[in-house]
Write an enzyme that holds these catalytic residues in place. Sequence first.
Site, PDB file in Angstrom:
ATOM      1  N   SER A  15     -70.756 -60.208 -28.302  1.00  0.00           N
ATOM      2  CA  SER A  15     -69.305 -60.192 -28.030  1.00  0.00           C
ATOM      3  C   SER A  15     -68.991 -60.377 -26.543  1.00  0.00           C
ATOM      4  O   SER A  15     -69.534 -59.681 -25.683  1.00  0.00           O
ATOM      5  CB  SER A  15     -68.696 -58.876 -28.497  1.00  0.00           C
ATOM      6  OG  SER A  15     -67.313 -58.875 -28.179  1.00  0.00           O
ATOM      7  N   SER A  17     -65.679 -60.255 -25.734  1.00  0.00           N
ATOM      8  CA  SER A  17     -64.355 -59.624 -25.617  1.00  0.00           C
ATOM      9  C   SER A  17     -64.300 -58.565 -24.509  1.00  0.00           C
ATOM     10  O   SER A  17     -63.332 -58.531 -23.743  1.00  0.00           O
ATOM     11  CB  SER A  17     -63.932 -59.001 -26.953  1.00  0.00           C
ATOM     12  OG  SER A  17     -63.697 -60.013 -27.906  1.00  0.00           O
ATOM     13  N   THR A  62     -64.120 -57.046 -35.490  1.00  0.00           N
ATOM     14  CA  THR A  62     -64.782 -58.312 -35.791  1.00  0.00           C
ATOM     15  C   THR A  62     -65.767 -58.143 -36.948  1.00  0.00           C
ATOM     16  O   THR A  62     -65.801 -57.089 -37.599  1.00  0.00           O
ATOM     17  CB  THR A  62     -65.407 -58.925 -34.505  1.00  0.00           C
ATOM     18  OG1 THR A  62     -65.853 -60.255 -34.812  1.00  0.00           O
ATOM     19  CG2 THR A  62     -66.580 -58.095 -34.000  1.00  0.00           C
ATOM     20  N   LYS A  66     -63.533 -56.856 -40.770  1.00  0.00           N
ATOM     21  CA  LYS A  66     -62.116 -57.249 -40.780  1.00  0.00           C
ATOM     22  C   LYS A  66     -61.402 -56.953 -42.096  1.00  0.00           C
ATOM     23  O   LYS A  66     -60.192 -56.726 -42.101  1.00  0.00           O
ATOM     24  CB  LYS A  66     -61.979 -58.749 -40.461  1.00  0.00           C
ATOM     25  CG  LYS A  66     -62.241 -59.080 -38.997  1.00  0.00           C
ATOM     26  CD  LYS A  66     -61.952 -60.545 -38.725  1.00  0.00           C
ATOM     27  CE  LYS A  66     -62.344 -60.942 -37.323  1.00  0.00           C
ATOM     28  NZ  LYS A  66     -61.978 -62.333 -37.006  1.00  0.00           N
ATOM     29  N   ASP A 102     -55.623 -63.696 -35.206  1.00  0.00           N
ATOM     30  CA  ASP A 102     -56.449 -64.906 -35.287  1.00  0.00           C
ATOM     31  C   ASP A 102     -55.604 -66.149 -35.586  1.00  0.00           C
ATOM     32  O   ASP A 102     -55.857 -67.228 -35.040  1.00  0.00           O
ATOM     33  CB  ASP A 102     -57.516 -64.761 -36.382  1.00  0.00           C
ATOM     34  CG  ASP A 102     -58.665 -63.860 -35.951  1.00  0.00           C
ATOM     35  OD1 ASP A 102     -58.939 -63.781 -34.736  1.00  0.00           O
ATOM     36  OD2 ASP A 102     -59.285 -63.236 -36.823  1.00  0.00           O
ATOM     37  N   GLY A 127     -64.109 -74.887 -44.860  1.00  0.00           N
ATOM     38  CA  GLY A 127     -64.397 -73.465 -45.021  1.00  0.00           C
ATOM     39  C   GLY A 127     -63.330 -72.788 -45.870  1.00  0.00           C
ATOM     40  O   GLY A 127     -62.212 -73.306 -46.007  1.00  0.00           O
ATOM     41  N   GLY A 130     -62.753 -65.856 -44.211  1.00  0.00           N
ATOM     42  CA  GLY A 130     -61.699 -65.163 -43.475  1.00  0.00           C
ATOM     43  C   GLY A 130     -61.086 -66.016 -42.366  1.00  0.00           C
ATOM     44  O   GLY A 130     -59.861 -66.033 -42.185  1.00  0.00           O
ATOM     45  N   THR A 153     -68.856 -74.290 -51.511  1.00  0.00           N
ATOM     46  CA  THR A 153     -68.596 -73.814 -52.877  1.00  0.00           C
ATOM     47  C   THR A 153     -67.177 -74.220 -53.255  1.00  0.00           C
ATOM     48  O   THR A 153     -66.197 -73.630 -52.765  1.00  0.00           O
ATOM     49  CB  THR A 153     -68.743 -72.276 -52.941  1.00  0.00           C
ATOM     50  OG1 THR A 153     -70.013 -71.922 -52.368  1.00  0.00           O
ATOM     51  CG2 THR A 153     -68.662 -71.770 -54.366  1.00  0.00           C
TER      52      THR A 153
HETATM   53  P1  ATR Z   1     -65.657 -65.812 -41.934  1.00  0.00           P
HETATM   54  O1  ATR Z   1     -64.931 -64.562 -42.322  1.00  0.00           O
HETATM   55  O2  ATR Z   1     -66.235 -65.783 -40.551  1.00  0.00           O
HETATM   56  O3  ATR Z   1     -64.877 -67.045 -42.202  1.00  0.00           O
HETATM   57  P2  ATR Z   1     -67.115 -65.852 -44.412  1.00  0.00           P
HETATM   58  O4  ATR Z   1     -65.978 -65.196 -45.060  1.00  0.00           O
HETATM   59  O5  ATR Z   1     -68.494 -65.412 -44.723  1.00  0.00           O
HETATM   60  O6  ATR Z   1     -66.989 -65.828 -42.843  1.00  0.00           O
HETATM   61  O7  ATR Z   1     -66.967 -67.425 -44.756  1.00  0.00           O
HETATM   62  C1  ATR Z   1     -67.902 -68.312 -44.414  1.00  0.00           C
HETATM   63  C2  ATR Z   1     -67.434 -69.724 -44.769  1.00  0.00           C
HETATM   64  O8  ATR Z   1     -68.381 -70.612 -44.218  1.00  0.00           O
HETATM   65  C3  ATR Z   1     -67.393 -70.020 -46.249  1.00  0.00           C
HETATM   66  O9  ATR Z   1     -66.427 -71.031 -46.489  1.00  0.00           O
HETATM   67  C4  ATR Z   1     -68.803 -70.534 -46.514  1.00  0.00           C
HETATM   68  O10 ATR Z   1     -68.926 -71.383 -47.642  1.00  0.00           O
HETATM   69  P3  ATR Z   1     -69.153 -70.785 -49.119  1.00  0.00           P
HETATM   70  O11 ATR Z   1     -67.794 -70.431 -49.652  1.00  0.00           O
HETATM   71  O12 ATR Z   1     -69.792 -71.910 -49.869  1.00  0.00           O
HETATM   72  O13 ATR Z   1     -70.065 -69.612 -48.970  1.00  0.00           O
HETATM   73  C5  ATR Z   1     -69.033 -71.328 -45.253  1.00  0.00           C
HETATM   74  N1  ATR Z   1     -70.447 -71.470 -44.879  1.00  0.00           N
HETATM   75  C6  ATR Z   1     -71.210 -70.557 -44.251  1.00  0.00           C
HETATM   76  N2  ATR Z   1     -72.448 -71.040 -44.035  1.00  0.00           N
HETATM   77  C7  ATR Z   1     -72.470 -72.293 -44.545  1.00  0.00           C
HETATM   78  C8  ATR Z   1     -73.466 -73.328 -44.630  1.00  0.00           C
HETATM   79  N3  ATR Z   1     -74.700 -73.146 -44.142  1.00  0.00           N
HETATM   80  N4  ATR Z   1     -73.130 -74.497 -45.212  1.00  0.00           N
HETATM   81  C9  ATR Z   1     -71.890 -74.686 -45.705  1.00  0.00           C
HETATM   82  N5  ATR Z   1     -70.904 -73.754 -45.655  1.00  0.00           N
HETATM   83  C10 ATR Z   1     -71.187 -72.571 -45.086  1.00  0.00           C
END
Ligand code: ATR
Length: 282
Positions: A15, A17, A62, A66, A102, A127, A130, A153
């Site tokens: 961090s 911050s 963080t 969260k 954010d 993505g 969060g 996904t």
């Molecule tokens: P945050 O709160 O920081 O956004 P999170 O809630 O764990 O973290 O979300 C991670 C996001 O990054 C998700 O959209 C995840 O995709 P999935 O829904 O398929 O899990 C994506 N993500 C993380 N690592 C990834 C990777 N190696 N390849 C593709 N997508 C990834």
Amino acid sequence: MTLRAGIFGYPLGHSISPAFQQAAFDHLGIDAIYEAWETPPEKLGHAVASLRSGDFMGANVTVPHKQAVQQHLDTIEPLAASIGAVNTIVRDDSQLVGHNTDAYGFIQSLKREAKFEPTGKRVVLIGSGGAARAAAYGLAQEDIGSLVIANRTLGNAVMLAEEMSNQMTDVRASSLESESLESHCAVADLIVNTTSIGMLHGPAEGQSPILEEFIPGDCLVYDIVYNPEVTPLLKAARRPGAQTLGGLPMLVYQGAAAFELWTGQPAPIEIMFTAAKKALES
Ligand code: ATR
């Protein structure tokens, strides 16, 4: 009386911050200290409760707290409740109020750093976690023209797209590899990565979330990953000549908004940027 603030996270080694929040307090002559409170999940409730007494102004929150932190607060602001995540706690007497800055940090970076005006624009958001939720709600508030949510996904993208369809009319979901994603990117004004792909020391270090061929030369590519400064996605975007924006401004602007909630004073943004860059370099 020395006021206190800090950040809850686990782990917190990375961090920056504390560096830029402390620089802001010091610059304005506010007698306050900002600390890193590394807190494992089972200790979060107790740690948050301790903010109710003493000289605490509040805290940042963080990964991975969260979502979980919400159950330990008295009130959640409407935007934070919609996003489903709190990154800032403000203490009001003995009451703890949860905010999400954010979304604000995300939009302010676009407007102030990249001089990008989101209204009416076509956006591809990579993505569905969060960070994606904060970005999507921020963009919806700015009345963007269309939103494509692309995710590894597909089901998670579909769920977020369904939720966002309550906020805007033109929103759809896509997988990361599909041909339709290529066509959405081809006409996008803004492509945003909200995943950790490309993050230094992360599981997908050195990778880009989308193929370089998908990136047109006339859009803005925004990666909320701030370390490295130029991620593989941003490197790929620069080759066809796209404009790029890294993740450091979002981090600083979300922190600046938290600072303003705690102190009621305008945040010294340039001071915070300088301290953040210095902390990152070291
Ligand atoms: P945050 O709160 O920081 O956004 P999170 O809630 O764990 O973290 O979300 C991670 C996001 O990054 C998700 O959209 C995840 O995709 P999935 O829904 O398929 O899990 C994506 N993500 C993380 N690592 C990834 C990777 N190696 N390849 C593709 N997508 C990834």
